[in-house]
Design an enzyme around this catalytic site. Structure first.
Site, PDB file in Angstrom:
ATOM      1  N   ASP A  82     -38.945   1.259  34.158  1.00 32.64           N
ATOM      2  CA  ASP A  82     -40.025   2.260  34.204  1.00 32.64           C
ATOM      3  C   ASP A  82     -39.422   3.666  34.094  1.00 32.64           C
ATOM      4  O   ASP A  82     -39.825   4.434  33.214  1.00 32.64           O
ATOM      5  CB  ASP A  82     -40.898   2.113  35.452  1.00 32.64           C
ATOM      6  CG  ASP A  82     -41.965   3.191  35.495  1.00 32.64           C
ATOM      7  OD1 ASP A  82     -42.950   3.089  34.755  1.00 32.64           O
ATOM      8  OD2 ASP A  82     -41.778   4.187  36.236  1.00 32.64           O
ATOM      9  N   ILE A  91     -49.387  10.307  38.819  1.00 34.43           N
ATOM     10  CA  ILE A  91     -49.013  11.143  37.669  1.00 34.43           C
ATOM     11  C   ILE A  91     -50.177  12.024  37.219  1.00 34.43           C
ATOM     12  O   ILE A  91     -49.957  13.131  36.715  1.00 34.43           O
ATOM     13  CB  ILE A  91     -48.434  10.289  36.513  1.00 34.43           C
ATOM     14  CG1 ILE A  91     -47.702  11.181  35.517  1.00 34.43           C
ATOM     15  CG2 ILE A  91     -49.499   9.458  35.819  1.00 34.43           C
ATOM     16  CD1 ILE A  91     -46.533  11.925  36.079  1.00 34.43           C
ATOM     17  N   SER A 115     -61.943   5.738  37.630  1.00 34.38           N
ATOM     18  CA  SER A 115     -60.918   5.143  38.464  1.00 34.38           C
ATOM     19  C   SER A 115     -61.624   4.315  39.522  1.00 34.38           C
ATOM     20  O   SER A 115     -62.747   4.646  39.917  1.00 34.38           O
ATOM     21  CB  SER A 115     -60.092   6.259  39.124  1.00 34.38           C
ATOM     22  OG  SER A 115     -58.754   5.899  39.269  1.00 34.38           O
ATOM     23  N   ARG A 116     -60.968   3.242  39.980  1.00 32.87           N
ATOM     24  CA  ARG A 116     -61.634   2.394  40.971  1.00 32.87           C
ATOM     25  C   ARG A 116     -61.766   3.112  42.305  1.00 32.87           C
ATOM     26  O   ARG A 116     -62.768   3.000  43.000  1.00 32.87           O
ATOM     27  CB  ARG A 116     -60.863   1.088  41.138  1.00 32.87           C
ATOM     28  CG  ARG A 116     -60.778   0.264  39.870  1.00 32.87           C
ATOM     29  CD  ARG A 116     -59.712  -0.785  39.982  1.00 32.87           C
ATOM     30  NE  ARG A 116     -58.464  -0.188  40.479  1.00 32.87           N
ATOM     31  CZ  ARG A 116     -57.407  -0.875  40.876  1.00 32.87           C
ATOM     32  NH1 ARG A 116     -57.427  -2.191  40.831  1.00 32.87           N
ATOM     33  NH2 ARG A 116     -56.337  -0.263  41.296  1.00 32.87           N
ATOM     34  N   LYS A 129     -46.757   6.709  29.325  1.00 34.05           N
ATOM     35  CA  LYS A 129     -45.649   5.813  29.016  1.00 34.05           C
ATOM     36  C   LYS A 129     -45.524   4.766  30.122  1.00 34.05           C
ATOM     37  O   LYS A 129     -45.887   5.071  31.255  1.00 34.05           O
ATOM     38  CB  LYS A 129     -44.329   6.559  28.826  1.00 34.05           C
ATOM     39  CG  LYS A 129     -43.938   7.484  29.973  1.00 34.05           C
ATOM     40  CD  LYS A 129     -43.466   7.024  31.294  1.00 34.05           C
ATOM     41  CE  LYS A 129     -42.572   5.912  31.537  1.00 34.05           C
ATOM     42  NZ  LYS A 129     -42.227   5.816  33.014  1.00 34.05           N
TER      43      LYS A 129
HETATM   44  P1  NAP Z   1     -50.086   4.811  40.349  1.00 34.94           P
HETATM   45  O1  NAP Z   1     -50.415   6.070  41.081  1.00 34.94           O
HETATM   46  O2  NAP Z   1     -49.596   3.634  41.106  1.00 34.94           O
HETATM   47  O3  NAP Z   1     -51.316   4.294  39.460  1.00 34.94           O
HETATM   48  C1  NAP Z   1     -52.218   5.142  38.803  1.00 34.94           C
HETATM   49  C2  NAP Z   1     -53.621   4.653  39.076  1.00 34.94           C
HETATM   50  O4  NAP Z   1     -53.918   3.518  38.282  1.00 34.94           O
HETATM   51  C3  NAP Z   1     -53.868   4.171  40.491  1.00 34.94           C
HETATM   52  O5  NAP Z   1     -54.067   5.248  41.373  1.00 34.94           O
HETATM   53  C4  NAP Z   1     -55.076   3.282  40.346  1.00 34.94           C
HETATM   54  O6  NAP Z   1     -56.259   4.062  40.503  1.00 34.94           O
HETATM   55  C5  NAP Z   1     -54.975   2.793  38.911  1.00 34.94           C
HETATM   56  N1  NAP Z   1     -54.644   1.367  38.945  1.00 34.94           N
HETATM   57  C6  NAP Z   1     -53.727   0.741  39.709  1.00 34.94           C
HETATM   58  N2  NAP Z   1     -53.773  -0.573  39.505  1.00 34.94           N
HETATM   59  C7  NAP Z   1     -54.757  -0.795  38.604  1.00 34.94           C
HETATM   60  C8  NAP Z   1     -55.304  -1.953  38.021  1.00 34.94           C
HETATM   61  N3  NAP Z   1     -54.880  -3.167  38.384  1.00 34.94           N
HETATM   62  N4  NAP Z   1     -56.282  -1.808  37.122  1.00 34.94           N
HETATM   63  C9  NAP Z   1     -56.761  -0.589  36.797  1.00 34.94           C
HETATM   64  N5  NAP Z   1     -56.294   0.555  37.353  1.00 34.94           N
HETATM   65  C10 NAP Z   1     -55.290   0.445  38.239  1.00 34.94           C
HETATM   66  O7  NAP Z   1     -49.017   5.100  39.209  1.00 34.94           O
HETATM   67  P2  NAP Z   1     -48.479   6.450  38.576  1.00 34.94           P
HETATM   68  O8  NAP Z   1     -47.209   6.799  39.242  1.00 34.94           O
HETATM   69  O9  NAP Z   1     -49.539   7.461  38.471  1.00 34.94           O
HETATM   70  O10 NAP Z   1     -48.071   5.882  37.127  1.00 34.94           O
HETATM   71  C11 NAP Z   1     -49.057   5.543  36.184  1.00 34.94           C
HETATM   72  C12 NAP Z   1     -48.407   5.528  34.815  1.00 34.94           C
HETATM   73  O11 NAP Z   1     -47.814   6.812  34.572  1.00 34.94           O
HETATM   74  C13 NAP Z   1     -47.273   4.499  34.686  1.00 34.94           C
HETATM   75  O12 NAP Z   1     -47.285   3.928  33.405  1.00 34.94           O
HETATM   76  C14 NAP Z   1     -46.013   5.328  34.894  1.00 34.94           C
HETATM   77  O13 NAP Z   1     -44.887   4.789  34.203  1.00 34.94           O
HETATM   78  C15 NAP Z   1     -46.444   6.655  34.283  1.00 34.94           C
HETATM   79  N6  NAP Z   1     -45.686   7.800  34.805  1.00 34.94           N
HETATM   80  C16 NAP Z   1     -45.510   7.967  36.151  1.00 34.94           C
HETATM   81  C17 NAP Z   1     -44.728   9.027  36.619  1.00 34.94           C
HETATM   82  C18 NAP Z   1     -44.514   9.293  38.091  1.00 34.94           C
HETATM   83  O14 NAP Z   1     -43.717  10.160  38.433  1.00 34.94           O
HETATM   84  N7  NAP Z   1     -45.206   8.620  38.995  1.00 34.94           N
HETATM   85  C19 NAP Z   1     -44.152   9.895  35.726  1.00 34.94           C
HETATM   86  C20 NAP Z   1     -44.407   9.740  34.377  1.00 34.94           C
HETATM   87  C21 NAP Z   1     -45.159   8.688  33.928  1.00 34.94           C
HETATM   88  P3  NAP Z   1     -57.598   3.377  41.115  1.00 34.94           P
HETATM   89  O15 NAP Z   1     -57.190   2.510  42.264  1.00 34.94           O
HETATM   90  O16 NAP Z   1     -58.433   4.548  41.495  1.00 34.94           O
HETATM   91  O17 NAP Z   1     -58.173   2.574  39.960  1.00 34.94           O
END
Ligand code: NAP
Length: 307
Positions: free
Chosen positions: A167, A13, A35-36, A89
């Site tokens: 989600d 995101i 970020s990690r 969110k």
């Molecule tokens: P994602 O790519 O799976 O996660 C975002 C980043 O969070 C990962 O790249 C990782 O970065 C870090 N992360 C993962 N596990 C972690 C942990 N255990 N501790 C700390 N950091 C961690 O997810 P995303 O799709 O971007 O979604 C993230 C948030 O945005 C969620 O709450 C989701 O509901 C919201 N969102 C997503 C979308 C969508 O379309 N994807 C849309 C709107 C809102 P590192 O490994 O570099 O730490």
């Protein structure tokens, strides 16, 4: 005053939405990321939020974009360091932890924004205005998408606190709670859990309100083919349909509002206004409805889910 912003949790995101929205808004200067594994080109990057906050004292505000189970700890660190905080969110894994964050933000005199991006979809305010002028008899929410297409390889989403099909479903609830004039409450729910997962793959929630509204919300992550992010209401002024996740509003089949999607630019404009006004915006209604569904819902075990 330019807001010096840092982003934490560099993943899907952030790349898809946060970075372009911030780059297009002169109120912000992106100064650091934590970020990690993920990195943002052209700014300072850190492995943890602690290291970032210690090294870059000029940060005014932090956007927290990691999965919800890991947001609270980072938010406390940012708030205690006196930073304004933008929460992706859902704002956290529990209601109680987000209430604690709101109290901490108040005590520190900084802004906390629990963002709901779907509320900033183009036709949501038009739907709210339409419904304000009429009686809503019934409403149907259909939020059905293919989890393999939208969340490939995301394990956190299936873990406790990841919310499963809620989600995306919470986006629908964020719209419903914005466009209806009075509060609704869940009266029954069914949650379908794959036998190998800790979060539901599908759910149905019935809601009502003080006037006996008939509201049915259906969420399903097993949808292949056409996807649906639609809300339909039977009202005294005709059939209202808010489709495409809030993008288009039609009444009795006629489009009355359709504009290009601008959700994240709008979120960042709102956050800047909150910071300038010294206010917070923390509406927990969508998360509360999900919590109620987990509390009230009947559970069914369904076939195992494999990516
Ligand atoms: P994602 O790519 O799976 O996660 C975002 C980043 O969070 C990962 O790249 C990782 O970065 C870090 N992360 C993962 N596990 C972690 C942990 N255990 N501790 C700390 N950091 C961690 O997810 P995303 O799709 O971007 O979604 C993230 C948030 O945005 C969620 O709450 C989701 O509901 C919201 N969102 C997503 C979308 C969508 O379309 N994807 C849309 C709107 C809102 P590192 O490994 O570099 O730490």
């Amino acid at each position: 005053m330019t807001i010096h912003l840092a982003i934490v949790g560099i993943g899907k995101i952030v790349r898809d939405q946060h970075l372009p929205a911030v780059a297009g808004n002169a109120d912000y200067r992106l100064v650091a990321a934590a970020s990690r594994n993920g990195r943002v080109e052209g700014i300072e990057n850190f492995g943890t939020i602690e290291a970032m906050l210690a090294a870059v004292p000029s940060i005014d505000a932090v956007s927290l974009c990691m999965p919800p189970q890991y947001r609270y700890t980072a938010a406390v660190q940012a708030l205690e360091a006196g930073k304004h905080v933008f929460l992706e969110k859902p704002p956290g894994a529990t209601l109680s932890e987000v209430e604690d964050l709101a109290a901490r933000a108040d005590a520190k005199g900084v802004s906390l924004f629990a963002s709901w991006h779907s509320r900033h979809a183009p036709a949501v305010e038009a739907a709210r205005a339409f419904l304000a002028g009429t009686r809503v008899r019934s409403m149907r929410v259909s939020w059905k998408e293919d989890v393999r297409q939208w969340h490939p390889g995301q394990d956190w989403i299936w873990q406790p606190g990841g919310l499963g099909v809620f989600d995306p479903g919470i986006n629908a609830l964020s719209i419903v709670t914005r466009i209806l004039a009075q509060p609704v409450f869940a009266t029954e729910a069914t949650l379908e859990f794959p036998e190998n997962r800790d979060a539901p793959i599908a759910a149905t929630i019935r809601f009502s309100d003080a006037d006996g509204l008939d509201l049915l919300a259906e969420f399903d992550w097993r949808q292949t083919g056409p996807q649906s992010w639609d809300i339909e209401a039977e009202t005294g002024a005709g059939t209202m349909r808010l489709s495409g996740g809030g993008a288009t509003l039609s009444v009795d089949g006629m489009t009355v509002h359709a504009e290009p999607e601008q959700e994240y630019p709008s979120l960042y404009r709102h956050f800047a206004a909150l910071v300038r006004a010294g206010r917070s915006d923390v509406d927990l209604a969508p998360l509360r409805h999900v919590a109620d569904a987990f509390m009230l819902g009947r559970r069914e075990m369904v076939e195992a889910f494999h990516d």
